[in-house]
Scaffold this motif. Sequence first.
Motif, PDB file in Angstrom:
ATOM      1  N   ILE A 180       0.870  -1.170   0.000  1.00  0.00           N
ATOM      2  CA  ILE A 180       0.000   0.000   0.000  1.00  0.00           C
ATOM      3  C   ILE A 180       0.907   1.219   0.000  1.00  0.00           C
ATOM      4  CG2 ILE A 180      -1.804   1.275   1.201  1.00  0.00           C
ATOM      5  CD1 ILE A 180      -1.424  -2.062   2.540  1.00  0.00           C
ATOM      6  N   ALA A 181       0.794   2.049  -1.015  1.00  0.00           N
ATOM      7  CA  ALA A 181       1.610   3.253  -1.130  1.00  0.00           C
ATOM      8  C   ALA A 181       0.800   4.458  -0.665  1.00  0.00           C
ATOM      9  CB  ALA A 181       2.048   3.457  -2.576  1.00  0.00           C
ATOM     10  N   THR A 182       1.433   5.354   0.072  1.00  0.00           N
ATOM     11  CA  THR A 182       0.765   6.578   0.499  1.00  0.00           C
ATOM     12  C   THR A 182       1.650   7.789   0.250  1.00  0.00           C
ATOM     13  OG1 THR A 182       1.577   6.730   2.791  1.00  0.00           O
ATOM     14  CG2 THR A 182      -0.285   5.249   2.387  1.00  0.00           C
ATOM     15  N   ASP A 183       0.985   8.903   0.023  1.00  0.00           N
ATOM     16  CA  ASP A 183       1.687  10.180  -0.123  1.00  0.00           C
ATOM     17  C   ASP A 183       0.637  11.277  -0.045  1.00  0.00           C
ATOM     18  OD1 ASP A 183       3.683  12.176  -0.782  1.00  0.00           O
ATOM     19  OD2 ASP A 183       4.844  10.559  -1.665  1.00  0.00           O
ATOM     20  N   MET A 184       1.017  12.502  -0.371  1.00  0.00           N
ATOM     21  CA  MET A 184       0.114  13.634  -0.198  1.00  0.00           C
ATOM     22  C   MET A 184      -0.784  13.911  -1.396  1.00  0.00           C
ATOM     23  SD  MET A 184       0.157  14.987   2.777  1.00  0.00           S
ATOM     24  CE  MET A 184      -0.410  16.673   2.546  1.00  0.00           C
ATOM     25  N   ALA A 185      -0.480  13.351  -2.564  1.00  0.00           N
ATOM     26  CA  ALA A 185      -1.332  13.565  -3.734  1.00  0.00           C
ATOM     27  C   ALA A 185      -2.671  12.873  -3.534  1.00  0.00           C
ATOM     28  CB  ALA A 185      -0.651  13.031  -4.989  1.00  0.00           C
ATOM     29  N   ASP A 186      -3.736  13.468  -4.078  1.00  0.00           N
ATOM     30  CA  ASP A 186      -5.061  12.854  -3.965  1.00  0.00           C
ATOM     31  C   ASP A 186      -5.104  11.506  -4.677  1.00  0.00           C
ATOM     32  OD1 ASP A 186      -6.136  14.904  -2.443  1.00  0.00           O
ATOM     33  OD2 ASP A 186      -6.753  16.053  -4.205  1.00  0.00           O
TER      34      ASP A 186
END
Length: 260
Positions: free
Chosen positions: A36-42
């Motif tokens: 599962i990848a997360t970051d600040m982009a919607d």
Amino acid sequence: MSIFDLTGAVALVTGAQGGIGSATVRALAQAGARVIATDMADEAQVAGADGYRRLDVTDEAAWADLAAHIDDRYGRLDIVVNNAGISVTNSIAGTPLAEFRKCFAINVEGVFLGTKAMEPLLARSGADRQGGSSIVNLSSVGGLRGAPFMSAYCASKGAVKLFTKSTALEYAALKLPIRANSVHPGGIDTNMMDTIYARYVETGLFADEATARATVSAGHAIGRMGTADEIAGGIVYLCSPAASFVTGSELVIDGGMTAK
């Protein structure tokens, strides 16, 4: 089966759109994990990711929502890589308090919140996995020694190092099947380093970016900057059964920079 095999594991990587983050997603996926990848982009496409979620690592409620999502969709979580971070390159006198606090909020509080939110999932999943579950926190050589115009960044990465050690000892004392280790990259060829070079020039530390790059590169005994893939390889090791006896440690991947 390889001792580095992660087949069946579910992994979470924060800051997954950055150089080290995206390389880590790919490397974990290549080892067999669902990531599962997360970051600040919607919305974002991260190569190798099984799914993507927007995450502000400073938002405790967002972490709780993510934990619920992972539990509902995957039913387990074996690996957390707290990679999200920012750099601050400025003089002490020239660093606004808000900028200093933002650095700590992302680099340190984000690690704390991620560890806290994912602990129940990691503990449950680690019970049936060789070596237990794994937390890998991204620190830096800046978390081992100081650097001019990097006081906020170095202080935050030093905090990550000691938070990781405390996490490892606490989980061992509680007999929770979770290992925790920190990774300390040297100078890595990423967009973050390009930003640091530019700021070095602005602060007057170097005459131009080419000189800054050459000087930083020469600071490594191996004579060059590292790559994001070289850091990702170390992270895969720490997450794998090969590192089942490793917790509370600092994995320094710095081309010999701190050996000098």
